[in-house]
Design a protein around this motif. Structure first.
Motif, PDB file in Angstrom:
ATOM      1  N   PRO A 266      42.414  18.380 -48.555  1.00 42.86           N
ATOM      2  CA  PRO A 266      43.631  18.224 -47.746  1.00 42.86           C
ATOM      3  C   PRO A 266      43.524  18.860 -46.363  1.00 42.86           C
ATOM      4  CG  PRO A 266      43.904  20.081 -49.205  1.00 42.86           C
ATOM      5  CD  PRO A 266      42.539  19.513 -49.510  1.00 42.86           C
ATOM      6  N   THR A 267      42.323  19.215 -45.934  1.00 42.45           N
ATOM      7  CA  THR A 267      42.175  19.990 -44.703  1.00 42.45           C
ATOM      8  C   THR A 267      42.676  19.253 -43.463  1.00 42.45           C
ATOM      9  OG1 THR A 267      39.867  19.246 -44.732  1.00 42.45           O
ATOM     10  CG2 THR A 267      40.291  21.462 -45.489  1.00 42.45           C
ATOM     11  N   ASN A 268      42.636  17.934 -43.455  1.00 42.63           N
ATOM     12  CA  ASN A 268      43.063  17.181 -42.277  1.00 42.63           C
ATOM     13  C   ASN A 268      44.519  16.723 -42.333  1.00 42.63           C
ATOM     14  OD1 ASN A 268      40.588  17.260 -40.817  1.00 42.63           O
ATOM     15  ND2 ASN A 268      39.746  15.736 -42.216  1.00 42.63           N
ATOM     16  N   PHE A 269      45.257  17.243 -43.307  1.00 44.09           N
ATOM     17  CA  PHE A 269      46.690  16.957 -43.403  1.00 44.09           C
ATOM     18  C   PHE A 269      47.477  18.226 -43.077  1.00 44.09           C
ATOM     19  CE2 PHE A 269      44.615  13.887 -46.109  1.00 44.09           C
ATOM     20  CZ  PHE A 269      45.268  12.693 -45.817  1.00 44.09           C
ATOM     21  N   ALA A 270      48.565  18.081 -42.349  1.00 43.34           N
ATOM     22  CA  ALA A 270      49.386  19.233 -41.967  1.00 43.34           C
ATOM     23  C   ALA A 270      50.049  19.848 -43.186  1.00 43.34           C
ATOM     24  CB  ALA A 270      50.436  18.807 -40.944  1.00 43.34           C
ATOM     25  N   GLY A 271      50.310  21.148 -43.103  1.00 42.99           N
ATOM     26  CA  GLY A 271      50.965  21.871 -44.187  1.00 42.99           C
ATOM     27  C   GLY A 271      52.468  21.644 -44.214  1.00 42.99           C
ATOM     28  N   THR A 272      53.117  22.292 -45.160  1.00 39.32           N
ATOM     29  CA  THR A 272      54.553  22.106 -45.389  1.00 39.32           C
ATOM     30  C   THR A 272      55.185  23.473 -45.638  1.00 39.32           C
ATOM     31  OG1 THR A 272      54.089  21.719 -47.723  1.00 39.32           O
ATOM     32  CG2 THR A 272      54.293  19.781 -46.315  1.00 39.32           C
ATOM     33  N   VAL A 303      52.112  26.769 -43.156  1.00 40.52           N
ATOM     34  CA  VAL A 303      50.899  27.193 -43.853  1.00 40.52           C
ATOM     35  C   VAL A 303      50.772  26.554 -45.231  1.00 40.52           C
ATOM     36  CG1 VAL A 303      49.701  29.178 -44.869  1.00 40.52           C
ATOM     37  CG2 VAL A 303      50.786  29.391 -42.628  1.00 40.52           C
ATOM     38  N   ALA A 304      51.878  26.368 -45.931  1.00 42.28           N
ATOM     39  CA  ALA A 304      51.834  25.999 -47.346  1.00 42.28           C
ATOM     40  C   ALA A 304      51.198  24.640 -47.591  1.00 42.28           C
ATOM     41  CB  ALA A 304      53.246  26.013 -47.928  1.00 42.28           C
TER      42      ALA A 304
END
Length: 608
Positions: A266-272, A303-304
């Motif tokens: 999931p590194t290229n997806f923004a956190g929530t 960050v989450a």
């Protein structure tokens, strides 16, 4: 030597050179004398120091090691797959139709809970569905229910209980949110979540369009009910994973050499942000995530990337804290301040990173006192090439220490890609063992990573109680029988499905059948099973027997996307003396009762 002017007579030049040599010898002699004198003076000063001035190394951050009862060699610990013979015919639908979309890798959860209030563990299983753009409809409800007859045989009751649901379901949370003594369901999903109210014989959807369902483009993973604000009712904590859409996934276009487009991290997806919804007592929820302190950001970015949560009173102050496992970002420990707000202290408590100070692909969580010495152990299931994390906390140290290598879990777990993880006493010897469900994301992983497999056997680490060389010993998969069968393991939940006192397992897979695994250990050890009733989730219950004390955390929410039974099982080994059951209440009161015997089910003592 200094340079001489041209034309200096030879005899004068020789005299000057002799003077320089004499001066050099004198200088070196003086320097040696000064060094010896300084050393002798320092030695005299050190020896003359009073004892109390000698610095002492503090030991407050050292975790004490106590030699405890040991179990010798590991006993046979077989599990038997009884899925089909028990009546479970569930196959998970990941929605995979060739596009390689991230949610298809993550699987869905399971829940053991007594839906019909007849005293045994029923089973709820969640599934994904075909993606809307394919035009396909799901073959069945994405939430299905099987009722247990008390012997471990199940009959499906999805239609009977009007549980028909169509969502891409991920995690399940179970709790009585409206105080009517029936268990209600929250279903986390890719897209809108579902709240399903139990009316005694049927379920009905509630909270349509409200905050509890979340945004249509959200991705909720694990969730759990507990009393966050100490008002006596169940609030809801929801883990949110990443900001995802089909469009973003295709743009990321993760690829493996020799495979092409593949499932990736999931590194290229923004956190929530994690979410907290407070219950008004009637089952209506308000989102207080921002005011409660759950919005964790670095440089303005969320960050989450949360996949699991664990409600547990870590500091035993009567307020339920929340541990959160984040995938490729730092883990959280939300300390409950007792006024409805939380402080994120994961880094300060040593839980944010692994022993090397790195973030990990954290999936599942569980907690127990695995040493039976009053300390707390939190275990984190991680990605392949990352060891399963085992963090131990002693009240006097104020910090968790990574003990995965020292306790025997680290190296054997490094190769596996782990999701569901649970502490449970498989052989009822009074020591908590550890089981983790394993399975890779990519079907073709073996073509690019020799030695890696898509389907992987679950691992069982037997707790031998040997503090001298680590607590845990991996049991060869052939000795665990069907538990070691290679699977695409995801969720993991436990319950005593057949009433024989030991604890059985349910493992979910992604895109494959769920697996019901009966515990067939034959140690002959004694046991006691405690019904905690309405004692708060996240608090501790204790079992004392002669000079041995065991502790467990009350609550269903553990592992990954899943819920286990509410009953607390204490293995007693060969000791048949009546145990004392002790509860420490949030108000600081200690209540206890002596069990009428062993090998039985009893209710936990209640506050007066």
């Amino acid at each position: 030597m200094s340079e001489l002017p041209d034309g200096t007579p030879p005899e004068e030049e020789e005299a000057l050179e002799q003077d320089d040599e004499i001066i050099g010898r004198a200088f070196r002699g003086s320097l040696l004398f000064l060094l010896i004198t300084a050393f002798l003076m320092a030695l005299i000063w050190w020896v003359s120091l009073p004892d109390e001035q000698i610095p002492q190394i503090p030991d407050v951050n050292q975790i004490p090691v106590q030699i405890r009862d040991t179990g010798g060699s590991a006993p046979p610990l077989p599990f038997t797959d009884i899925t089909l013979e028990s009546g479970i015919d569930f196959i998970h639908d990941s929605g995979a139709r060739g596009e390689k979309l991230l949610p298809e890798t993550m699987g869905s959860g399971a829940a053991f809970c007594d839906i019909d209030q007849d005293g045994d563990a029923d089973l709820i299983l969640a599934s994904g569905r075909p993606w809307p753009w394919t035009g396909e409809e799901p073959a069945a409800s994405t939430i299905r229910l099987w009722l247990n007859d008390g012997t471990g045989s199940f009959e499906e009751a999805t239609e009977q209980w009007q549980l028909n649901t169509d969502c891409y379901a991920t995690g399940i949370a179970v709790g009585d949110i409206d105080g009517d003594r029936d268990l209600d369901l929250f279903i986390a999903a890719v897209g809108s979540n579902r709240l399903l109210i139990n009316d005694g014989s049927t379920f009905r959807r509630s909270g349509v369009g409200s905050a509890i369902e979340g945004a249509e483009d959200s991705w909720s993973s694990s969730a759990g009910f507990f009393d966050a604000d100490n008002d006596g009712d169940l609030d809801l904590f929801i883990c949110e994973y990443v900001q995802w859409s089909r469009k973003k996934d295709i743009e990321v276009d993760y690829r493996l050499t020799g495979v092409g487009r593949a499932y990736g991290p999931p590194t290229n997806f923004a956190g929530t942000h994690c979410r907290l919804l407070i219950n008004d007592g009637d089952g209506n929820f308000a989102d207080v995530s921002g005011d409660a302190g759950l919005r964790v950001e670095d440089s303005g970015m969320a960050v989450a990337k949360s996949l699991a949560l664990l409600p547990v009173d870590v500091d035993q102050d009567g307020n339920i804290d929340v541990m959160v496992a984040n995938d490729t970002t730092r883990n959280f420990m939300f300390k409950n301040l007792g006024n409805g707000t939380f402080e994120e202290v994961g880094e300060q408590m040593g839980l944010a990173y692994d022993g090397n100070g790195s973030t990990t692909g954290a999936m599942g969580l569980d907690v127990t006192d695995y040493r039976n010495d009053g300390s707390i152990g939190i275990v984190i299931a991680n990605f392949s090439a990352e060891m399963t994390g085992l963090y131990r906390y002693w009240d006097q140290s104020n910090i968790f220490m990574d003990e995965s290598i020292n306790e025997g879990i680290g190296p054997p777990s490094r190769k596996a890609l782990s999701f569901g993880i649970l502490f449970l006493d498989v052989d009822l010897d009074g020591r908590q063992d550890l089981i983790q469900a394993n399975g890779h994301l990519e079907e073709e992983i073996s073509t690019v990573q020799p030695g890696q497999e898509y389907r992987q056997g679950a691992q069982l680490f037997w707790n031998r109680g040997d503090a001298g060389s680590g607590c845990f010993e991996e049991i060869p998969q052939q000795q665990t029988k069907d538990l070691g069968t290679p699977s695409v393991g995801r969720g993991l939940a436990f319950a005593d499905i057949d009433g024989d006192g030991d604890v059985d397992l349910l493992m979910t897979q992604t895109g494959a059948p769920a697996r019901l695994l009966r515990n067939d250990q034959s140690s002959g050890h004694h046991w006691i099973r405690i019904d905690p009733g309405d004692l708060p989730a996240g608090t501790w219950i204790e079992c004392r027997q002669k000079n041995r004390s065991q502790r467990r955390v009350i609550g269903r929410t553990r592992s990954y996307l899943s819920q286990s039974e509410r009953w607390i099982t204490f293995g007693l080994g060969s000791d048949d003396s009546a145990p004392e059951i002790i509860v420490h209440t949030s108000s600081g009161e200690t209540i206890s009762q002596i069990s009428p015997g062993v090998d039985r089910r009893i209710k936990a003592p209640r506050p007066r």
